[in-house]
Scaffold this active site. Structure first.
Site, PDB file in Angstrom:
ATOM      1  N   GLY A 187       8.134 -81.426  24.855  1.00 24.02           N
ATOM      2  CA  GLY A 187       7.627 -82.057  23.938  1.00 24.02           C
ATOM      3  C   GLY A 187       6.364 -83.189  24.376  1.00 24.02           C
ATOM      4  O   GLY A 187       5.382 -82.662  24.782  1.00 24.02           O
ATOM      5  N   HIS A 188       6.794 -84.381  24.186  1.00 21.19           N
ATOM      6  CA  HIS A 188       5.687 -85.532  24.474  1.00 21.19           C
ATOM      7  C   HIS A 188       4.406 -85.347  23.796  1.00 21.19           C
ATOM      8  O   HIS A 188       3.271 -85.290  24.438  1.00 21.19           O
ATOM      9  CB  HIS A 188       5.260 -85.455  26.027  1.00 21.19           C
ATOM     10  CG  HIS A 188       6.487 -85.478  27.108  1.00 21.19           C
ATOM     11  ND1 HIS A 188       6.877 -86.789  27.338  1.00 21.19           N
ATOM     12  CD2 HIS A 188       7.093 -84.726  27.973  1.00 21.19           C
ATOM     13  CE1 HIS A 188       7.845 -86.639  28.196  1.00 21.19           C
ATOM     14  NE2 HIS A 188       8.024 -85.153  28.422  1.00 21.19           N
ATOM     15  N   HIS A 189       4.463 -85.044  22.559  1.00 23.75           N
ATOM     16  CA  HIS A 189       3.373 -85.026  21.631  1.00 23.75           C
ATOM     17  C   HIS A 189       3.682 -85.420  20.134  1.00 23.75           C
ATOM     18  O   HIS A 189       5.027 -85.453  19.975  1.00 23.75           O
ATOM     19  CB  HIS A 189       2.455 -83.636  21.647  1.00 23.75           C
ATOM     20  CG  HIS A 189       3.719 -82.463  21.195  1.00 23.75           C
ATOM     21  ND1 HIS A 189       4.144 -81.633  22.138  1.00 23.75           N
ATOM     22  CD2 HIS A 189       3.939 -82.168  20.038  1.00 23.75           C
ATOM     23  CE1 HIS A 189       4.732 -80.745  21.440  1.00 23.75           C
ATOM     24  NE2 HIS A 189       4.546 -81.189  20.258  1.00 23.75           N
ATOM     25  N   ALA A 190       2.742 -85.496  19.445  1.00 21.80           N
ATOM     26  CA  ALA A 190       2.863 -85.520  17.829  1.00 21.80           C
ATOM     27  C   ALA A 190       1.878 -84.679  17.255  1.00 21.80           C
ATOM     28  O   ALA A 190       1.282 -84.018  17.965  1.00 21.80           O
ATOM     29  CB  ALA A 190       2.528 -87.138  17.341  1.00 21.80           C
ATOM     30  N   ARG A 216       7.440 -86.916  19.587  1.00 24.18           N
ATOM     31  CA  ARG A 216       8.958 -86.254  19.870  1.00 24.18           C
ATOM     32  C   ARG A 216       9.005 -85.855  21.419  1.00 24.18           C
ATOM     33  O   ARG A 216       8.030 -85.223  21.964  1.00 24.18           O
ATOM     34  CB  ARG A 216       9.069 -85.089  19.057  1.00 24.18           C
ATOM     35  CG  ARG A 216       8.148 -83.763  18.978  1.00 24.18           C
ATOM     36  CD  ARG A 216       7.087 -83.624  18.525  1.00 24.18           C
ATOM     37  NE  ARG A 216       6.673 -84.201  17.100  1.00 24.18           N
ATOM     38  CZ  ARG A 216       6.694 -83.480  16.123  1.00 24.18           C
ATOM     39  NH1 ARG A 216       6.657 -82.169  16.065  1.00 24.18           N
ATOM     40  NH2 ARG A 216       6.092 -83.993  14.895  1.00 24.18           N
TER      41      ARG A 216
END
Ligand code: TYD
Length: 138
Positions: free
Chosen positions: A54-57, A102
């Site tokens: 993840g590590h993104h929106a 997230r």
């Protein structure tokens, strides 16, 4: 479909199970009781327990995340509050929309994550920089 929990970060959806002694089945059908029209389905498996994905929106994308096998944890962050949700039931969907950062972690060896998405894949819809994400929450 039942909304079993609703917070400012997510909704937890429960899908009806068709089951008998032969096993269980969940059907998710376009036009039926679902928060959006499904444009894309992808699934993720074979992720080691210590890995964080993840590590993104996303700017526009809506997603319902279903852990169809095993379990894992989803940490959601809207810049004001954070919550970690443990998913381990194939008839439960985590519905995320709006600008939510997230990360996914704590994958069991048998974990399979299926994601139903409202849009086709588009790298321009991703926010991959946490500082930019925070700016856009203001
Ligand atoms: P990414 O969204 O970064 O995965 P995660 O958030 O689960 O860590 O996607 C990983 C790779 O897969 C990246 O190279 C983009 C590609 N990808 C597609 O081609 N189509 C898709 O629908 C998705 C979700 C990813």
């Amino acid at each position: 479909m039942n909304i079993v929990k609703k917070t400012e970060l997510y909704e937890l959806l429960e899908f009806p199970v068709h089951g008998d002694h032969t096993g269980s089945l969940v059907a998710l059908e376009k036009g039926a009781d679902f928060p959006f029209e499904i444009q894309r389905v992808y699934y993720v498996w074979g992720t080691d327990a210590h890995v964080t994905r993840g590590h993104h929106a996303h700017k526009e994308l809506e997603q319902v995340i279903v852990v169809t096998s095993g379990s894992c944890d989803f940490t959601l962050d809207n810049g004001r509050s954070k919550e970690t949700i443990h998913l381990d039931q194939p008839n439960v969907g985590l519905y995320i929309k709006g600008n939510i950062w997230r990360t996914f972690t704590n994958f069991s060896a048998d974990c399979v994550v299926m994601v139903l998405a409202s849009l086709h894949y588009d790298e321009n819809d991703y926010i991959r920089d946490y500082e930019q994400f925070l700016k856009e929450t203001k």
